[in-house]
Design an enzyme around this catalytic site. Sequence first.
Site, PDB file in Angstrom:
ATOM      1  N   ASP A   1      -5.925  81.077   9.061  1.00  0.00           N
ATOM      2  CA  ASP A   1      -4.994  82.471   9.255  1.00  0.00           C
ATOM      3  C   ASP A   1      -5.404  83.142  10.539  1.00  0.00           C
ATOM      4  O   ASP A   1      -6.293  82.784  10.995  1.00  0.00           O
ATOM      5  CB  ASP A   1      -5.140  83.595   8.072  1.00  0.00           C
ATOM      6  CG  ASP A   1      -4.322  84.846   8.029  1.00  0.00           C
ATOM      7  OD1 ASP A   1      -3.189  84.602   7.428  1.00  0.00           O
ATOM      8  OD2 ASP A   1      -4.415  85.659   9.023  1.00  0.00           O
TER       9      ASP A   1
ATOM     10  N   GLU B   1      -3.841  86.158  13.694  1.00  0.00           N
ATOM     11  CA  GLU B   1      -3.020  87.266  14.182  1.00  0.00           C
ATOM     12  C   GLU B   1      -2.529  87.022  15.345  1.00  0.00           C
ATOM     13  O   GLU B   1      -3.342  86.488  16.198  1.00  0.00           O
ATOM     14  CB  GLU B   1      -4.024  88.428  13.768  1.00  0.00           C
ATOM     15  CG  GLU B   1      -4.857  88.937  12.539  1.00  0.00           C
ATOM     16  CD  GLU B   1      -3.716  89.071  11.442  1.00  0.00           C
ATOM     17  OE1 GLU B   1      -2.620  89.191  11.839  1.00  0.00           O
ATOM     18  OE2 GLU B   1      -4.059  88.701  10.360  1.00  0.00           O
TER      19      GLU B   1
ATOM     20  N   HIS C   1      -4.188  91.799   6.562  1.00  0.00           N
ATOM     21  CA  HIS C   1      -3.623  91.656   7.874  1.00  0.00           C
ATOM     22  C   HIS C   1      -4.725  91.369   8.991  1.00  0.00           C
ATOM     23  O   HIS C   1      -4.597  91.731  10.066  1.00  0.00           O
ATOM     24  CB  HIS C   1      -2.693  92.982   8.315  1.00  0.00           C
ATOM     25  CG  HIS C   1      -1.660  92.883   7.362  1.00  0.00           C
ATOM     26  ND1 HIS C   1      -0.711  91.757   7.312  1.00  0.00           N
ATOM     27  CD2 HIS C   1      -1.105  93.731   6.770  1.00  0.00           C
ATOM     28  CE1 HIS C   1       0.308  92.228   6.498  1.00  0.00           C
ATOM     29  NE2 HIS C   1       0.088  93.334   6.215  1.00  0.00           N
TER      30      HIS C   1
ATOM     31  N   ASP D   1      -7.293  87.690   5.108  1.00  0.00           N
ATOM     32  CA  ASP D   1      -6.148  86.776   4.474  1.00  0.00           C
ATOM     33  C   ASP D   1      -6.541  85.539   4.416  1.00  0.00           C
ATOM     34  O   ASP D   1      -6.155  84.764   3.113  1.00  0.00           O
ATOM     35  CB  ASP D   1      -5.001  86.838   5.539  1.00  0.00           C
ATOM     36  CG  ASP D   1      -4.398  88.203   5.388  1.00  0.00           C
ATOM     37  OD1 ASP D   1      -4.752  89.169   4.731  1.00  0.00           O
ATOM     38  OD2 ASP D   1      -3.566  88.572   6.261  1.00  0.00           O
TER      39      ASP D   1
END
Length: 467
Positions: A7, A9, A145, A150
């Site tokens: 994951d 960001e 998030h 996540d």
Amino acid sequence: MEFAIVDIETTGGSPASGGITEIAVVIHDGEKITGEYQTLINPQQAIPHYITGLTGIDQAMVQDAPTFSEISEELWDLLENRVFVAHQVNFDFGFIRTAFLKEGKNMTNAKLCTVRLARKAFPGLPSYSLGRICENQRIPILARHRAMGDAKATAILFDRMINQQPEVVYSSLKKRVGESYLPPNFSPARFREIPEACGVYYMMNSSGKVIYVGKANNIKERFKGHFSGNILPHIKQQLKAETMDLRWQLTGSEMMALLLEALEIKKLWPKYNSALKLPKTLWGIFDYQDSSGYLRFQVAKVSKNLRPLETFFSSEEALGFLKSGIENFQLCKKLSGLRKVTCETVQDEICQGACKSQEEPKSYNVRAKEFISLIRKSKLDLILELPGREEEEKAICYFENGMLSRFGFIQDWAGDINSLEVVPKVPETFYVLRQFLPKLNQDSIRVLEGEEIPAKSEQQLGLGWNW
């Protein structure tokens, strides 16, 4: 097979213009979670306020974080040879692949999307967002998030699916990496282990019995080819249904692969290897001298009154052999019966002008006689040095009366034939020798004259390599 659940960001939605601000990776070995990795990343660009509002990551947090370039080697080692898994996988994969491309690395991992897996494992949910699926499955998300929060939730979801419904994961994996054609009982993990190299391969049934032996320059691609296409569909379906495993032996060269294939078929008699059927008509390469003094060659059917230099089972095989000889010895295709016009007409640079009398017969015939001598060598006792499986290794083959009788993969060979492994003489190995002899470097061929090789009893004959 191992999986990397990922994951990230980012600063935005496009890999072309956005940057990665955080990444987390959770490693799964197919049974359980075995490790994890996490870091903030300096995207080297401004983080929009709405992104900070969503993730909590601001400019100050990444100011002293490493850039992607600084973690790229560590991350590459973490992802390499693992299946890339993510929720909405194309988003995460797209960003990371783009970042690696800037570092000169092309990421080609197989991919799995937990959104698609969840649709099959848990049908009928109103939403397949990570939050909603985890809520349905009672999986906690400790930091929504944020990359590790996540990633861990996605890893728990993946662990639940692969352990409770493994067929959902593995069937999707086959389709995602183009492996849907593979036998239903053949492990995708095993498929990934198949080398893209030259060698002999053995298809095995559920009892571990060899049901097919083949050779290939690229074993992986050839194995796939057995189960695609429309040729002999009935046989392909039977083979597909029975194949459970694959084993292989690397050989270093196509010639060595063909030789070992012939030996193994005669030894194992696999049910799906068709026996050779010898044709009634034989073809030959004949030589003669024309009125101008040039040695010529011609392919024709063998008859009682004509004695060829060499015989073949088909005109195609004879022509292929002759073409190899012409190229290797820079002979003329027109004088060899393969062309009606002069070689200059088609700008064939192999010919040195014999077809236009620009090369004297004496000069031309030297090379033609070398070709004839090479053909006759194939019926003598020979030692060939072929490329080995590794850089420092050689494949040493001893041919007795044209048939392979000993071989070995050796790094430092002292020339002792008795150190080579004895194998049963199989006629098919003579055809392999004949096929490749014109293509070999003459320095790799040694003709034995008057050297005695001790015989071995039938009990001592056999193939000694192990799987």
